[in-house]
Write an enzyme that holds these catalytic residues in place. Structure first.
Site, mmCIF file in Angstrom:
data_model
loop_
_atom_site.group_PDB
_atom_site.id
_atom_site.type_symbol
_atom_site.label_atom_id
_atom_site.label_comp_id
_atom_site.label_asym_id
_atom_site.label_seq_id
_atom_site.Cartn_x
_atom_site.Cartn_y
_atom_site.Cartn_z
ATOM 1 N N GLU A 820 0.834 -1.205 0.000
ATOM 2 C CA GLU A 820 0.000 0.000 0.000
ATOM 3 C C GLU A 820 0.868 1.255 0.000
ATOM 4 O O GLU A 820 0.630 2.176 -0.749
ATOM 5 C CB GLU A 820 -0.921 -0.008 1.230
ATOM 6 C CG GLU A 820 -1.841 1.186 1.287
ATOM 7 C CD GLU A 820 -2.876 1.084 2.402
ATOM 8 O OE1 GLU A 820 -3.129 -0.038 2.890
ATOM 9 O OE2 GLU A 820 -3.422 2.121 2.794
ATOM 10 N N ARG A 898 -7.388 3.035 14.172
ATOM 11 C CA ARG A 898 -8.308 1.896 13.997
ATOM 12 C C ARG A 898 -8.248 0.968 15.213
ATOM 13 O O ARG A 898 -9.265 0.418 15.627
ATOM 14 C CB ARG A 898 -8.009 1.141 12.702
ATOM 15 C CG ARG A 898 -9.085 0.129 12.382
ATOM 16 C CD ARG A 898 -8.939 -0.452 10.991
ATOM 17 N NE ARG A 898 -9.567 0.326 9.952
ATOM 18 C CZ ARG A 898 -10.869 0.301 9.646
ATOM 19 N NH1 ARG A 898 -11.685 -0.478 10.327
ATOM 20 N NH2 ARG A 898 -11.353 1.028 8.678
ATOM 21 N N GLU A 1279 -10.924 -7.645 5.118
ATOM 22 C CA GLU A 1279 -10.239 -7.642 6.412
ATOM 23 C C GLU A 1279 -11.058 -8.223 7.575
ATOM 24 O O GLU A 1279 -10.493 -8.871 8.453
ATOM 25 C CB GLU A 1279 -9.849 -6.200 6.776
ATOM 26 C CG GLU A 1279 -8.843 -5.603 5.820
ATOM 27 C CD GLU A 1279 -8.680 -4.120 6.069
ATOM 28 O OE1 GLU A 1279 -7.643 -3.725 6.599
ATOM 29 O OE2 GLU A 1279 -9.604 -3.354 5.732
#
Ligand code: FAD
Ligand code: FES
Ligand code: FES
Length: 1347
Positions: A820, A898, A1279
């Protein structure tokens, strides 16, 4: 070479012709390079890129090919799978090589092995697929009616990071006699489909459910008569060949293949330092990874004496070059034919061979190679030592016979052999009556792994008694060599086999088998405990056998018996349940159908093109990185003179060569190339460009760098002590925790460390940068999830506008977050080099480089304080998370955010406060990884809720259920839960897993078994869907309709195996109302869709799907008048009519998720578009004595809304689950105290293998769960399921709790993640652990530290 020739005396510089066949075509190589592997030859010289490079160390199987040889002695053909990455081309004279391209192709005809893995959804990113196809193909060439056990054995050396293995096994079950279905084609004994014996799968009762993700009737039958034949020319060459010596040489090395034993011994005399190479599975590793140069190689493949098997009066004598597979075949036969008392050592060797490497290695590795490598963790040497095997050594003056005892190994990887001697043979003796033998191997992973401790034990009794006459206990992994526990054995001579002997043996072994606390390999307490535990297993086994012979020894308690069982793999069974599309759905509309991944067939034939498969460009050169060996230092000087004079050298690239900005990284806190400071081992300092990969790598290693070392910070604890943090420190609070703690009946505090994880995408990072020659244009082919970020950072480094840089991504061999942002650290350097040289430059990282420099999942350390009522209701939580961010910020803040968003997992807690601290350390920057901090956040939550239940003495499932979020409740970040399906998932999982019955059965099992325990856990997950950075929640698409009616879709997402392109085609197909076959996605390119977000956060189908739908709707509207005018016309008619009417047949689409925008400062705004929910229940069994565990059963219920493609979604659930299983139970990154990553390849870093899947695996997609937030009511799936694997971790913890209770140890205890064999064993306190107390921390320098 002159130097070499002088030393070789009799050797001339000329080379023989090497003749071999590849896919039926003859190859004559006149300059065979002794150091070149078959893999390089296939990919670079023959242009056959189907065979993949995953690791270069025989550990992943991506490079598997089949070799075939004619054997003149038996007049048989031998077919066997090998790792092309370790096979020297020089070993292939008169061998036929079959690669994945040779057995079938999409264009020609698919081989059933290729077709079935694709159609059964066993290929996601596809990078492992050719290797898996070839392992299966080789099996079928030898055995057209294999059993499932054969299939599992064939895959011991293959890894897949995407699929979770279940669909691969399911596909190949169809070839087996015991598990399979031939799809109605009836190739053995009729057919189950026609004779009415079809296997019944669990089909959910009720309408609209199905369990069939593929249809076996679609499969072509296996027809062995259609296989590629052994080349006739090779057959006659092989039959007529006269044995003659061969010689192949390069400027660095010579390969000599002597024609007979005398010549061999002569050469060894003249070249005492020569390496003898048989399988090259040791030497190959030394050359590749330890930088060894062996100028003279002697290959004894032609010498019959070294391959001979002789049955002697005392046992079986094997020539030293016999392969392990051959040894296994011979021993198995002997075991079948001889009385059992004679074959105890044979069985012990066979037991070790079961878990010795993978089949590709065993097919070439020699027994002599294992002995002579003299590795302290050899699995065979302990057996040979316990058996006191006879070894025949030889030199040109004669032979001598020695015994394999503790004098044979004289030091680390050294034996008593003189340099001019060779090992001729080994005799494995028959065992005697009254002799008992066992062999043990304990490794982190059961399949294809190196040992932690390996042992063999033999005891002989005075006939008719239980008095020990002879005892040999040998251990590997406990010293620099395989050792005999002589003192202990001597003490026990004459003693009776009973409890007193056991006591004495254990205390003596604890004294004798000691290890320095700093010993290489670490795990010192565990290894010491294992020496006792394994002896105890042997003790019980022998006791039972003595009793069986009628001797008056103690009876083995029935609850101890399971300690003596040998592990046997269950054949896994599985059920997949999903809701079929409603009958009203148009038949041409494939949305919701289990459509095969659109590239799967090409992936299975090797035709799918990955970045490094792109054919070489004219004038192309190769780049290798120069990286720091220090964790924190100033660069004093760089000396590249040695590199500059090395072969093939073209140029060096350092910071001064960067035309634009050297500042890079998501937070602009990194350098493209270090200029004065390095902040981690692996920090990129520069690069060397050369004509080939090997030359570039050799030259890069020759660059000398002087450093001025500075104090590094490696671990989270060190960072906390030094207050080395990135800012800001995040805080998320709801309610009043202080008041909550006051209200609580109980307060509990704890802590936990959650280890990091390597992405281990099978395809490592790679880039090909091609300068376009004008206006500074550059085209870059990159394996990246983030084309736009790559474009932006490359343009910045080159100092050109972004419009000069085109980034193109066809597909990736896996990403998982690892590509990423970190992929840019390679692509920027390669682009700078291409810019400097004005030539195409390529680099694909080696696995060890990739692991060293690209970072992984963040290790986390968490501390918690939790307040709860007597009922189990949690009322207050205070939690601190610390992550090891590494040497740059990268995505660490978002990852931590997160973690905080998921700090309650699925539980509603009134008063909660979480803090997130990013530790700045001198490790390679850690980054995104599937779950993105969510799993770490939730793991801590599950840890404290387990402890709440334990401390109250209440069942954990009840406490979890009590606290579970419900519809309409509010998260700590003030988001109301709408369409919350947690309770539905929970209830379905409870009933599908038969939780209550299982719990009762486990309690009974645990009462009946002292040394094996079972455990159970049911765990929920709730995963917020959206990028937490609001601006990323957008996507674009571009759809063209061509005048022949074909449609080209482009969108911003990249394909990394997750099936995104397949889903996007399905979406376009529904909106345009045309079949998928008319739609094509070619690649992702910054030229077609600009400013894309990374393919990440599980949101790519939602975002890109909506953008594709938007573009297709525009086009549909434009075509509508032509449809209405000609309703009976075809799609092509409407398209043509529109074209002639000058209608724009191209449209772009755009989507942004509405109503997002959370602020940590104000704790307001919407953080997520919606939540994905799921629940899993797992059962495990642990071996309390070794720490090994078995995954018995897992049931997963996952809410994916209305699935766009159930095959892909179930694939994502299973793949994520298995990756989580690795994270929580297996995968351990070891770092030295100086921050050097010690685990840099599949040899030392273990991801789950085929054998790790639960024996029973049920995946159910929650039915009737539509929702209105994402494309066509589907939900994100990439995920969310990963965390469900923590159910295995907590089942293990449950089992350990039962084991501890046996020793009277009760209550909560800390278990860090992963629950490795070492941690499990150390946590199961018992009489053996007491004898091996750990060394006092701080009194020694450990081999590795918890980072
Ligand atoms: C992926 C992988 C997994 C592995 N798993 C295991 C495992 O589970 N357990 C384990 O114990 N090992 C394991 N190994 C190690 C290795 O496979 C074995 O040691 C193997 O038996 C070596 O045999 P070889 O023929 O390939 O050796 P080679 O690499 O060809 O040679 C090894 C050494 O032996 C010497 N040698 C070979 N034959 C003779 C001879 N006749 N006389 C004198 N010297 C000789 C060579 O000079 C060389 O130094 C693994 C290796 C790999 C790559
Ligand atoms: S590349 Fe050969 S086994 Fe991994
Ligand atoms: S499909 Fe196996 S590694 Fe990707």
């Amino acid at each position: 070479m002159k130097e070499l020739d002088r030393n070789m005396g009799d050797c001339t510089t000329s080379s023989d012709e090497l003749v071999f066949f590849v896919n039926g075509r003859k190859v004559i190589e006149t300059h065979a390079d002794p150091e070149m592997t078959l893999l390089t030859y296939l990919r670079r010289k023959l242009g056959l890129p189907g065979t993949k490079l995953g690791c270069a160390e025989g550990g992943c199987g991506a490079c598997t090919v089949m070799l075939s040889k004619y054997q003149p002695q038996t007049q048989n053909l031998l077919h066997f799978a090998v790792n092309a990455c370790l096979a020297p081309i020089c070993s292939l004279h008169l061998v036929a090589v079959t690669t994945v391209e040779g057995i079938g192709s999409v264009a020609r005809q698919l081989h059933p092995v290729q077709e079935r893995i694709a159609k059964a959804h066993g290929s996601q990113c596809g990078f492992c697929t050719p290797g898996i196809v070839m392992s299966m193909y080789a099996l079928l060439r030898n055995n057209t009616s294999p059993k499932m056990a054969d299939v599992e054995e064939a895959f011991q050396g293959n890894l897949c990071r995407c699929t979770g293995y279940r669909p691969i096994l399911e596909a190949y079950k169809t070839f087996t006699v015991d598990g399979g279905c031939c799809g109605g084609k009836g190739w053995v004994n009729g057919c189950c489909m026609t004779n009415g014996k079809a296997e019944e799968k669990e089909v959910d009762v009720g309408v609209n459910t199905s369990s069939g993700l593929f249809n076996v009737a679609d499969f072509a039958p296996l027809d062995p008569t259609q296989e590629v034949i052994f080349p006739p020319e090779l057959m006659s060459l092989s039959k007529n060949q006269k044995t003659r010596s061969l010689r192949f040489s390069s400027t660095r090395a010579v390969w000599m293949q002597p024609a007979n034993l005398d010549e061999f011994l002569d050469l060894k005399y003249k070249h005492p330092d020569a390496r003898v190479v048989v399988g090259n599975t040791e030497v190959g590793i030394e050359v590749k990874f330890k930088n060894m140069l062996y100028p003279v190689i002697l290959a004894p493949s032609f010498i019959p004496e070294l391959h001979r098997v002789t049955h002697t009066d005392n046992g079986i004598m094997f020539g030293a070059a016999c392969t392990l597979t051959h040894v296994g075949v011979v021993l198995k036969k002997a075991v079948e034919e001889l009385p059992s008392h004679q074959t105890q050592f044979f069985l012990a060797v066979l037991e070790q061979l079961r878990w010795f490497a993978g089949q590709q290695i065993r097919n070439v590795a020699a027994v002599g190679g294992n002995i002579m490598t003299a590795s302290p963790i050899s699995d065979l040497n302990p057996v040979f030592m316990a058996a006191n095997c006879k070894l025949t050594l030889m030199d040109k003056d004669g032979s001598r016979v020695v015994h394999m005892d503790d004098s044979f190994f004289v030091g680390y990887r050294r034996t008593i052999l003189q340099p001019q001697e060779i090992l001729l043979s080994i005799e494995v003796p028959y065992s005697k009556k009254y002799q008992f033998v066992s062999a043990f191997k304990q490794s982190p992973r059961r399949e294809d792994d190196i040992s932690i401790v390996t042992a063999a034990m033999s005891v002989t009794f005075t006939p008719g008694t239980c008095a020990v006459e002879d005892l040999r206990l040998s251990y590997g992994g406990m010293a620099a060599t395989t050792v005999l526990a002589k003192n202990t054995a001597n003490k026990l001579l004459g003693r009776c086999w009973g409890e007193e002997l056991l006591e004495e043996a254990c205390s003596s072994l604890a004294e004798e088998m000691t290890l320095d606390p700093s010993a290489p390999g670490g795990m010192v307490t565990y290894r010491r405990t294992l020496t006792l535990s394994l002896f105890y297993k042997f003790y019980l086994t022998v006791l039972q056998k003595l009793r069986g012979q009628g001797l008056n020894v103690e009876e083995v308690r029935s609850d101890f018996l399971s300690a003596t069982e040998i592990y046997n793999q269950e054949i896994p069974s599985s059920v997949q349940i999903y809701q079929e599309v409603p009958p009203s759905q148009n038949q041409d509309d494939v949305l919701g159908h289990p459509v095969m991944h659109l590239s799967a067939l090409k992936q299975a034939t090797g035709e799918a093109v990955y970045c490094d498969d792109i054919p070489l460009f004219e004038n192309e050169v190769y780049l290798a990185l120069i990286t720091s060996t220090k964790p924190h230092a100033r660069i004093r000087s760089i000396d590249s003179s040695a590199a500059e004079s090395s072969p093939g050298f073209i140029s060096c690239v350092f910071a001064g060569d960067i035309p634009g900005s050297n500042v890079t990284g998501i937070f602009h806190d990194e350098t493209v190339l270090a200029d004065s400071l390095v902040t981690c081992v692996g920090h990129i300092i520069g690069a060397v460009v050369a004509d080939t990969q090997l030359n570039a790598q050799r030259a890069a290693k020759a660059v000398k760098i002087q450093y001025e070392e500075m104090q590094p910070i490696i671990t989270i604890q060190e960072a906390i002590a030094a207050q080395s943090f990135y800012q800001p420190i995040r805080k998320l609070q709801r309610g009043d925790p202080e008041a909550g703690f006051k209200q609580a009946d109980h307060i509990l505090e704890g802590e936990m460390h959650i280890g990091g994880q390597e992405h281990f995408y099978l395809e490592t990072n790679s880039t090909v940068a091609v300068p376009r020659g004008e206006d500074d244009e550059m085209e870059i082919f990159v394996s990246t999830q983030n084309p736009s970020e790559t474009q932006f950072l490359v343009a910045k480094a080159l100092g050109v506008p972004a419009n000069r840089v085109v980034v193109r991504v066809k597909r990736m061999g896996g990403g998982f977050g690892g590509k990423e942002s970190r992929s840019t650290i390679l692509s920027t350097v390669v682009s700078v080099a291409a810019h400097k040289l004005r030539r195409p430059v390529r680099c694909m990282l080696d696995r060890d480089e990739d692991m060293l420099i690209t970072g992984g999942r963040h290790p986390f350390y968490g501390k918690y304080k939790v307040g709860f009522l007597k009922s189990g209701k949690v009322v207050a939580l205070d939690v601190w998370y610390y992550s090891n961010a590494g040497n740059s910020c990268d995505l660490s803040l978002s990852v931590m955010e997160r973690a905080l968003f998921h700090m309650e997992n699925s539980y509603n807690i009134e008063n909660v406060c979480g803090h997130g601290v990013l530790c700045r350390t001198n490790l390679a920057s850690n980054t995104a990884f599937r779950g993105f901090g969510g799993p770490q956040g939730m793991m801590l939550a599950e840890s404290w809720i387990t402890e709440v239940a334990q401390s109250l003495g209440r069942p954990a499932d009840e406490v979890r259920r009590l606290n579970l979020f419900r519809q309409g409740e509010m998260t700590p970040y003030n988001q109301v839960l709408e369409q919350c399906t947690l309770d539905l998932c929970w209830d379905e999982c409870m009933s599908r897993s038969h939780y209550r019955q299982r719990r009762d059965a486990i309690e009974l099992y645990n009462r009946q078994n002292r040394w094996t325990k079972r455990g159970l856990a049911i765990i929920p997950t709730m995963f917020g869907i959206s990028f937490t950075a609001v601006f990323l929640n957008q996507a674009g698409a571009l759809v063209h309709i061509y005048t022949d009616g074909s449609v080209l879709v482009s969108h911003g997402g990249t394909e990394m195996g997750q099936g995104l392109h397949t889903k996007m085609v399905q979406v376009a197909s529904r909106v345009l109302g045309i079949p998928c076959s008319k739609i094509h996605i070619s690649e992702t390119s910054t030229q077609t869709v600009p400013n894309t977000s990374a393919t990440a956060a599980s949101a790519s189908s939602d975002l890109n799907g909506a953008a594709v739908r938007n573009a297709c709707q525009v086009l549909s509207q434009r075509l509508e008048p032509y449809k209405s005018r000609n309703p009976k016309g075809s799609w092509e008619d409407w398209v043509k009519a529109a074209y002639f009417d000058r209608i724009n047949l191209s449209a772009n689409g755009f989507y942004k998720t509405p109503d997002l925008g959370y602020s940590f400062e104000t704790n307001s705004g919407r953080a997520f578009n919606y939540f994905s929910y799921g629940v899993a229940c797992s059962e495990v069994e642990i071996d309390c004595l070794t720490g090994a565990h078995k995954n018995l059963s897992t049931t997963i219920v996952m809410d994916v809304g209305v699935s766009l493609n159930p095959a892909i979604d179930i694939g994502q659930v299973e793949g994520a689950f298995m990756q989580g299983l690795g994270l929580f139970t297996l995968e351990e990154l070891h770092y030295s105290p100086k921050g050097v990553l010690l685990t840099r390849g599949p040899g030392s870093y273990k991801i789950p293998a085929f054998g790790d899947i639960p024996s029973e695996l049920t995946v159910s997609l929650l039915r009737d769960a539509p929702h209105d937030k994402a494309i066509f009511a589907s939900k994100a799936v990439g995920e969310p399921p990963l965390f469900l694997a923590s159910s295995v971790f907590f089942a293990i913890k449950d089992a350990i709790t039962a084991a501890r209770a046996e020793s009277g140890v009760m209550g909560p205890f800390r278990l860090d993640s992963p629950a490795s064999a070492e941690r499990i064993r150390n946590a199961c306190k018992d009489r053996f652990t007491k004898l091996c107390p750990p060394a006092e921390p701080g009194t020694f320098q450990p081999w590795s530290v918890q980072v």
